[in-house]
Design a protein around this motif. Structure first.
Motif, mmCIF file in Angstrom:
data_model
loop_
_atom_site.group_PDB
_atom_site.id
_atom_site.type_symbol
_atom_site.label_atom_id
_atom_site.label_comp_id
_atom_site.label_asym_id
_atom_site.label_seq_id
_atom_site.Cartn_x
_atom_site.Cartn_y
_atom_site.Cartn_z
ATOM 1 N N VAL A 102 3.395 -6.789 -5.678
ATOM 2 C CA VAL A 102 3.661 -8.253 -5.337
ATOM 3 C C VAL A 102 4.654 -8.526 -6.308
ATOM 4 O O VAL A 102 5.667 -9.298 -6.080
ATOM 5 C CB VAL A 102 2.343 -9.159 -5.187
ATOM 6 N N LEU B 249 -3.006 0.481 -2.859
ATOM 7 C CA LEU B 249 -2.743 0.154 -1.419
ATOM 8 C C LEU B 249 -3.596 -1.159 -1.232
ATOM 9 O O LEU B 249 -3.231 -2.095 -0.376
ATOM 10 C CB LEU B 249 -3.363 1.166 -0.634
ATOM 11 N N ALA B 250 -4.753 -1.282 -1.726
ATOM 12 C CA ALA B 250 -5.603 -2.240 -1.299
ATOM 13 C C ALA B 250 -5.510 -3.651 -2.255
ATOM 14 O O ALA B 250 -5.593 -4.782 -1.811
ATOM 15 C CB ALA B 250 -7.062 -1.879 -1.701
ATOM 16 N N GLY B 251 -4.771 -3.602 -3.321
ATOM 17 C CA GLY B 251 -4.431 -4.578 -4.105
ATOM 18 C C GLY B 251 -5.544 -5.376 -4.336
ATOM 19 O O GLY B 251 -6.850 -4.839 -4.635
ATOM 20 N N PRO B 252 -5.691 -6.782 -4.294
ATOM 21 C CA PRO B 252 -6.965 -7.414 -4.695
ATOM 22 C C PRO B 252 -7.942 -7.331 -3.782
ATOM 23 O O PRO B 252 -9.057 -7.445 -3.859
ATOM 24 C CB PRO B 252 -6.346 -9.141 -4.385
ATOM 25 N N VAL B 253 -8.006 -6.748 -2.582
ATOM 26 C CA VAL B 253 -8.868 -6.378 -1.594
ATOM 27 C C VAL B 253 -9.677 -5.371 -2.368
ATOM 28 O O VAL B 253 -10.806 -5.427 -1.995
ATOM 29 C CB VAL B 253 -8.353 -6.317 -0.319
ATOM 30 N N MET C 32 -5.078 -6.438 -10.273
ATOM 31 C CA MET C 32 -4.878 -6.794 -8.790
ATOM 32 C C MET C 32 -4.640 -8.268 -8.406
ATOM 33 O O MET C 32 -4.216 -8.660 -7.426
ATOM 34 C CB MET C 32 -5.762 -5.927 -7.842
ATOM 35 N N LEU C 33 -5.613 -9.155 -9.182
ATOM 36 C CA LEU C 33 -5.478 -10.436 -8.882
ATOM 37 C C LEU C 33 -4.269 -11.196 -9.270
ATOM 38 O O LEU C 33 -3.591 -10.737 -10.087
ATOM 39 C CB LEU C 33 -6.723 -11.188 -9.451
ATOM 40 N N TYR D 233 -10.249 -15.538 -3.583
ATOM 41 C CA TYR D 233 -10.176 -15.142 -4.782
ATOM 42 C C TYR D 233 -10.215 -16.551 -5.685
ATOM 43 O O TYR D 233 -9.641 -16.553 -6.794
ATOM 44 C CB TYR D 233 -8.935 -14.372 -5.054
ATOM 45 N N PRO E 234 -6.296 -14.194 1.798
ATOM 46 C CA PRO E 234 -7.189 -12.888 1.770
ATOM 47 C C PRO E 234 -6.693 -11.796 1.687
ATOM 48 O O PRO E 234 -7.342 -10.563 1.375
ATOM 49 C CB PRO E 234 -8.027 -13.285 2.871
ATOM 50 N N GLY E 235 -5.298 -11.334 1.857
ATOM 51 C CA GLY E 235 -4.736 -10.204 2.121
ATOM 52 C C GLY E 235 -4.408 -9.341 0.813
ATOM 53 O O GLY E 235 -4.408 -9.843 -0.293
ATOM 54 N N THR E 236 -3.624 -8.074 1.172
ATOM 55 C CA THR E 236 -3.444 -7.247 -0.168
ATOM 56 C C THR E 236 -2.237 -7.659 -0.819
ATOM 57 O O THR E 236 -2.256 -7.214 -2.036
ATOM 58 C CB THR E 236 -2.942 -5.938 0.257
ATOM 59 N N LYS E 237 -1.722 -8.539 -0.494
ATOM 60 C CA LYS E 237 -0.438 -9.076 -0.979
ATOM 61 C C LYS E 237 -0.502 -10.608 -1.666
ATOM 62 O O LYS E 237 0.275 -10.972 -2.047
ATOM 63 C CB LYS E 237 0.958 -9.350 -0.085
ATOM 64 N N ALA E 238 -1.724 -10.882 -1.705
ATOM 65 C CA ALA E 238 -2.141 -12.114 -2.169
ATOM 66 C C ALA E 238 -1.877 -12.300 -3.688
ATOM 67 O O ALA E 238 -1.908 -11.422 -4.343
ATOM 68 C CB ALA E 238 -3.659 -12.549 -1.786
ATOM 69 N N SER F 68 -0.561 -8.267 -7.288
ATOM 70 C CA SER F 68 -0.743 -7.063 -7.960
ATOM 71 C C SER F 68 0.745 -6.778 -8.559
ATOM 72 O O SER F 68 1.900 -7.323 -8.028
ATOM 73 C CB SER F 68 -0.922 -6.136 -6.557
ATOM 74 N N VAL G 136 -10.738 -5.251 -5.289
ATOM 75 C CA VAL G 136 -11.367 -5.652 -6.418
ATOM 76 C C VAL G 136 -12.406 -6.663 -6.405
ATOM 77 O O VAL G 136 -13.303 -7.053 -6.995
ATOM 78 C CB VAL G 136 -10.578 -5.987 -7.773
#
Lengths: 432, 375, 432, 375
Positions: free
Chosen positions: B364, C361-365, B357-358, B158, B130-134, B361, C367
């Protein structure tokens, strides 16, 4: 990126299996002759650097060797036999470059073969073709382009250099600039204004100029970083006989268009034939520079540094893949020829962006370091990141938007006015 | 996208485009969204008949995968889907079909592939945390041995079309390494929580696994040895994702070019103004870069080339960033009208930002590239 | 950034020590009255949001209270007494805003006081000033600007809305768009074409239009993210009596210039008087949002995330410092009035850049997230990052380069041609 | 830079500009560089007579610091220095004078300040380490107690004018914290190694400390308690550095504006082309941002305001990045001539890039700002 030789690929791929008997015979002849006569391709060795007089001399020899060995010189394979070429089709040229991959080619002849040769073939008299083309192929003549002027580099049709007819010769006066290798060239392709009373595109004539004459003085330009292989020329009663007018008098812009299109086509193809490796088979190779740099800077473990490096890897790969795709697409018709303009723009943008990334990576290390170390080079790369070759960034953006995307031209204000009624810039001296 | 399509591929491209223009134009997405629906099942079934999923399924399981062009051909379809901001489970279903076809037992292949190929079975791919680097690593779901099976716990985020899916492919971390499981959606302990997504044409969900028992029949490949298979799936997924993004960008750029040629300001088409021209020139340059990178990635993954892992990350970074930047500026060039709900361009930009981003990103993938560079 | 109320500063700074007796008396009167009658300033509450009908109603009351209490309404202090103002000098206005800092002010009157009022004062007849200005100050009339049209937002002088004279009134037909608060306004300042046979700037007239009439239909525009406080109006035989022509017939562009300059001056000053805190004393305050976001995203310890946040802090601070410096400089003459255009441009650029940083900063979070959470807002910010107010980015760039830097204008092609010979765009319907 | 200069400050600005135009125009830098010299000592002595360093020195030690405007006034001078890419030890000498005036004993002040104020003593500030993150933290030199003094070991990099300096201010890390020492340049164990700097108007060096014995008379302030003093010095230094960068950018922008108005292409001044106009508009916007940030930093540091630490980092990031970006593009707008040695602009861009990275790169200050934001 484009201007140094790449290492030969470890595993060579050729199209040998497609050869006819005749092609096979040519291939073997080329292979044998090259092995015996050509120096190896040395990775990192400049492709062309007119400052390096030894390298220029070496290329003169290589060109002669290729000619003497019946291989037509560099790029003479498809040139008709009556002009010193081999008169063979493009397939033989491909074979030539496949076989030449392990060797240095005479890349200093790039101007001559990529730009001058097509102009001569398209616009030259029979006499001119018979006189000049064989001397290119045999290595006798290095050529320069005398095109840009200090009064305005982008506006090529705005040249101020005057050509006046006196009897059966022409007398040229003015100044040219950004001439690669002007100081070592034997001949120059020179655009000059033969009639200033008509609109600017209409009063130009193209001349084949002997560079070894007293009226021609050539001064290397010192760039920000030190030397350069660019020159500024001052033409002081330079003499050109009538028979060395290329194309028609006052129709020089037609020849210049061939010249510019040849230059662009050359860039789309990768500029110097055979400088790059075969296209379709290429894999992405990440430059080893990054790992070395990260190590040297001690930032291998820094998350932000790794971001910058990752981005740089993307830049490099995208440039490489795009230019290869453009070359393939332009060749098979899937992309319009104007795609070369896009590649050229990308090349400029990539270097601007890469230098910014490297500068951010190095921080202060990139602006000062031990004498002789390469620290300050990273900072200096940001200073010299824009390019002279291929036109300014602005001209490239205009070209891509107007020619490639077909967007409307700016309303022109100078196209229909007699040249001598336009305002012109002063002619600064750029060479120190 | 690719400049070296063969005849079959050109036909596939044309057929797909015609089908989408007819059955799923951008106006259809607007209707689905206004109606609060996710996607059109009938269109999906018809699409499956055209062989979209079958590209990954061997002939004996109802597919057409003998062409050996699976990924590259599917990329052609994906690009067309991008052009209409298609809403439907193409990506997830294709990747799951690919995974089962590559790693599944004969029984698993026989059980699942025909339904997937026919568009009757929908699948979701659950792996990202679930995080920002997923997006490029699995591991937010854990698998522990119990008896001859496993128990799964954790959250995958996601997950595309998980709400509609009949079948979930879960990648889970165990003590020995990654394992993959194929589970019917209704399996006890699985909860699907729909996410609020900015891309209105893409259903996303969090999938919660609480003590989910996965028997040996659910295990795909060998336990703890799925790392390589997962990387292959990821590569295939990224190829499709990038191709879709290229389609999104290409189409938005195309209608923006029309707009700037047609719209006048101060007596001239706005496309004659140099500032816009120069920005458009930079955009087409970046778009060509995206096309080149995506095409190369498709070829590299198809061929299993040594640079495939690098190629997909290069493509993902380039396609994602350029899409957002280009379409954002295209919206800008539309003036105020671009900001209205009534104009289509926001659907394109929503997908672009979302796709950037998916699946990892740019950050990543830059990190991944540094790693692949040995740094 | 500009559109929500800020918290009152903890430690208030006033210029009380400079007060004369008269000023001191005014200050104490204002202080007492405000404390008794005005609602508090609530941090984060929208300054103006015409969608929020309760807030609009509240501002109508506040404006009336300020007027009834002898404070001249919002910004009526320097307005002459015969038009309902207090006829005092600017020093009293400063005192008013110092004292008003803890309270909500009627910011929905921004259009009326920042834009319409200067236009009325500069171009209105005595009759118009006496009729309309007191109704602004007393809270009776909210005003809208009917300026942009769907056929072209940037080219303001290119309006297509027709005004035809019939007897002693005018009949207006056409469409206006991007009208903030059109649906709640009582009056509108409307530019229309009264003579299409002359060049485009010469055939315009400005009208004071009653928004509550049958021919005027107002439709809120649905934006990408949902609602908006913008409207599109369709004018279908809208009637304006002769006495409501502002300025001269066919001289509407002169009034429009006052209107645009007032808008820009308002922006340079911080748009809504008193919305921002006193300028010179301000310190940089880092928004608490960043620490909260970093915490929520779990990236507080990530070097690359900290870079993005640091950059965002710089963006915010630079915007804030630049607009405060511009306001000070424009006021004391150290900077030209055009500096407001630079601030306005910076505001647009800052929001574009900040949304990009937050998205990274948020990346997938950013969207997709839990329903009702604020994840996807970060992604959506990238979609809606460009602004409608203040003109397009392109117009802002033109203004800064031409008016502030004095660079040459583009060669114009439409300025000297009769309007009905120009090509016009279609008039799309933007409201759903 | 600041829009609220008082009369004295306006006079200082005008006087400085006139002096520099007369004695140290950009042509002088070109001559120094071509001649292989560092800076002109005679110009420096005259400049000192104008009170450049005296701004930081109390009256009783030969200065004029009673004006209480030291930092803000010196920033005015620094901005002018930037406009001519001045070569000379202004920054280092000022910071060392500031440090000694603020933290020095009466004896230290009496010994060093008069010479510094008069331009006879040159000083270098040694604190930064050699790495990519250098510029805002001290600690690459260590101090260990020995007897009633200390022994210093380590390397300070990027020390300005250390080669010419008579006096070094060293900030060193001990077990209890930072300590500062004032040492004559010839002290045993100190080696100065000139660095190769891209900014041709700034002498930089690595200073090596090997078993350097610093007696109690060399200690500035209390041992291990210099953290706050160091931060104050850093703030003062950053104010001057940013002001200088603003001057560099302002001047390069100014002559570029002249150039684009004057140079014609295709029958029009190149400054009438929209693409250039828009870029220049963005540049002036960033430049105004730099001026605002630098002016605020000067005021905040002068006043010891609570946001002073934040203000200098904001200014450093903004001034550094905008300088490089603006002047890089200004060079671009000059066409080929901008790349020649004969044109002045490369001196400006060299200093801009160099200033961006010295005294903490933008990345270093972004990290610092995150820390100051409590993250």
């Amino acid at each position: 990126m484009e201007n140094t030789a790449e290492a030969p690929t470890g595993e060579r791929r050729t199209s040998e299996h497609l050869d006819t008997d005749e092609q096979r015979a040519f291939r073997l002849k080329a292979r044998e002759y090259m092995a015996a006569n050509l120096p190896p391709r040395i990775p990192g060795q400049p492709a062309n650097s007119f400052e390096d007089l030894e390298l220029v001399a070496l290329d003169r020899q290589i060109q002669k060797k290729l000619y003497d060995g019946g291989l037509g010189g560099y790029v003479g394979i498809t040139v008709p036999e009556e002009y010193g070429g081999l008169g063979l089709d493009r397939r033989f040229e491909d074979i030539f470059f496949e076989e030449a991959e392990p060797y240095r080619l005479p890349w200093h002849y790039g101007n001559a073969v990529v730009i001058v040769l097509p102009c001569l073939l398209a616009h030259g008299t029979e006499e001119q073709k018979k006189k000049y083309i064989p001397r290119i192929l045999s290595g006798e003549h290095l050529w320069a382009q005398l095109l840009s002027e200090p009064s305005g580099g982008s506006d090529l049709a705005g040249v101020l250099t005057r050509a006046e007819k006196r009897g059966d010769e022409w007398v040229l006066n003015g100044s040219k600039v950004w001439t690669s290798g002007g100081h070592v060239s034997d001949m120059g392709l020179c655009l000059a204004r033969s009639d200033p009373t008509v609109r600017k595109h209409a009063g130009l004539t193209m001349f084949l100029v002997d560079m070894h004459q007293p009226g021609m003085s050539v001064h290397p330009i010192r760039l920000v970083r030190g030397g350069s292989d660019f020159c500024q020329e001052f033409l002081d009663d330079v003499i050109v006989p009538d028979c060395d007018v290329l194309g028609d008098v006052n129709d020089g812009w037609t020849v210049a268009r061939t010249q510019l299109n040849s230059e662009r086509a050359g860039m789309a193809r990768g500029w110097h034939y055979g400088l790059r490796r075969a296209e379709a088979s290429a894999h992405i190779e990440i430059s080893r520079r990054y790992a070395r740099l990260a190590e040297e800077l001690g930032v291998s473990g820094d998350a932000d540094a790794r971001q910058l490096i990752g981005e740089a890897i993307v830049l490099d790969a995208v440039y490489d893949l795009t230019s290869k795709r453009a070359a393939t697409g332009a060749r098979n018709g899937a992309l319009p020829p104007t795609i070369g303009m896009v590649t050229s723009l990308l090349s400029a943008r990539t270097s601007i962006d890469r230098t910014a990334l490297m500068s951010a990576l190095a921080g202060p290390v990139g602006v000062a370091g031990s004498p002789g170390g390469d620290g300050p080079d990273i900072g200096m790369d940001r200073v010299v990141t824009h390019r002279i070759g291929g036109g300014t960034l602005e001209m490239q953006l205009n070209l891509v938007s107007e020619r490639h995307l077909g967007l409307p031209r700016e309303p022109g204000s100078d196209r229909d006015v007699p040249f001598n009624q336009l305002r012109h810039n002063a002619t600064p001296k750029l060479a120190g | 996208m690719d400049v070296e399509l063969n005849e079959d591929q050109t036909m596939l491209q044309e057929m797909t485009r015609r089908f989408l223009e007819d059955r799923s134009p951008i106006a259809a997405l607007r209707r689905l969204v206004d109606g609060g629906e996710g996607f059109d099942r009938e269109v999906w079934r018809q699409a499956a008949e055209l062989g979209w999923v079958a590209l990954f399924v061997p002939e004996e399981n109802g597919g057409i995968a003998e062409s050996a062009q699976g990924v590259a051909d599917a990329a052609i379809v994906a690009e067309e889907l991008g052009r209409v901001v298609f809403s439907g489970p193409f990506l997830s279903t294709c990747v799951v079909a690919f995974a089962i076809a590559q790693s599944g037992s004969e029984a698993q292949r026989a059980e699942w592939l025909p339904g997937l190929a026919a568009g009757e079975t929908l699948a979701s791919w659950c792996f990202a945390g679930p995080g920002t680097k997923a997006g490029v690593r699995a591991g937010s779901v854990s698998a522990s041995r119990r008896g001859d099976g496993h128990v799964l716990d954790g959250i995958a985020a996601y997950a595309e079309y998980a709400e509609a899916a009949d079948l979930l492919l879960v990648t889970a971390q165990g003590v020995q390494g990654l394992s993959q499981f194929v589970l019917p959606a209704g399996t006890a302990g699985i909860t699907v929580e729909p996410m609020d997504a900015m891309d209105l044409g893409r259903s996303l969900a969090r999938v919660r696994f609480e003590g989910v028992v996965a028997g040996p029949e659910a295990l795909l490949g060998d336990a703890g040895k799925a790392d390589e298979a997962f990387e292959r799936q990821l590569q295939a997924a990224l190829v499709l994702h990038c191709a879709e993004t290229v389609g999104v960008t290409d189409r938005a750029f195309e209608f923006t070019l029309e707009w700037v040629n047609e719209r006048h300001a101060f007596g001239r088409p706005i496309g004659s103004y140099q500032a816009l021209k120069h920005r458009l020139a930079d955009h087409v340059m970046q778009l060509e870069g995206a096309k080149a990178a995506a095409a190369h990635a498709a070829r590299a993954v198809q061929a299993g080339a040594p640079d495939a892992a690098i190629a997909v990350s290069v493509a993902k970074s380039q396609c994602g960033r350029s899409a957002t930047e280009i379409i954002r500026d295209c919206l800008q060039m539309h003036g105020g009208i671009g900001l209205t709900w009534e104009h289509d361009i926001h659907f394109y930009l929503r997908r672009a930002v979302s796709n950037e981003m998916l699946w990892g990103s740019p950050a990543v993938h830059h990190e991944r590239l540094s790693r692949l560079a040995g740094i």
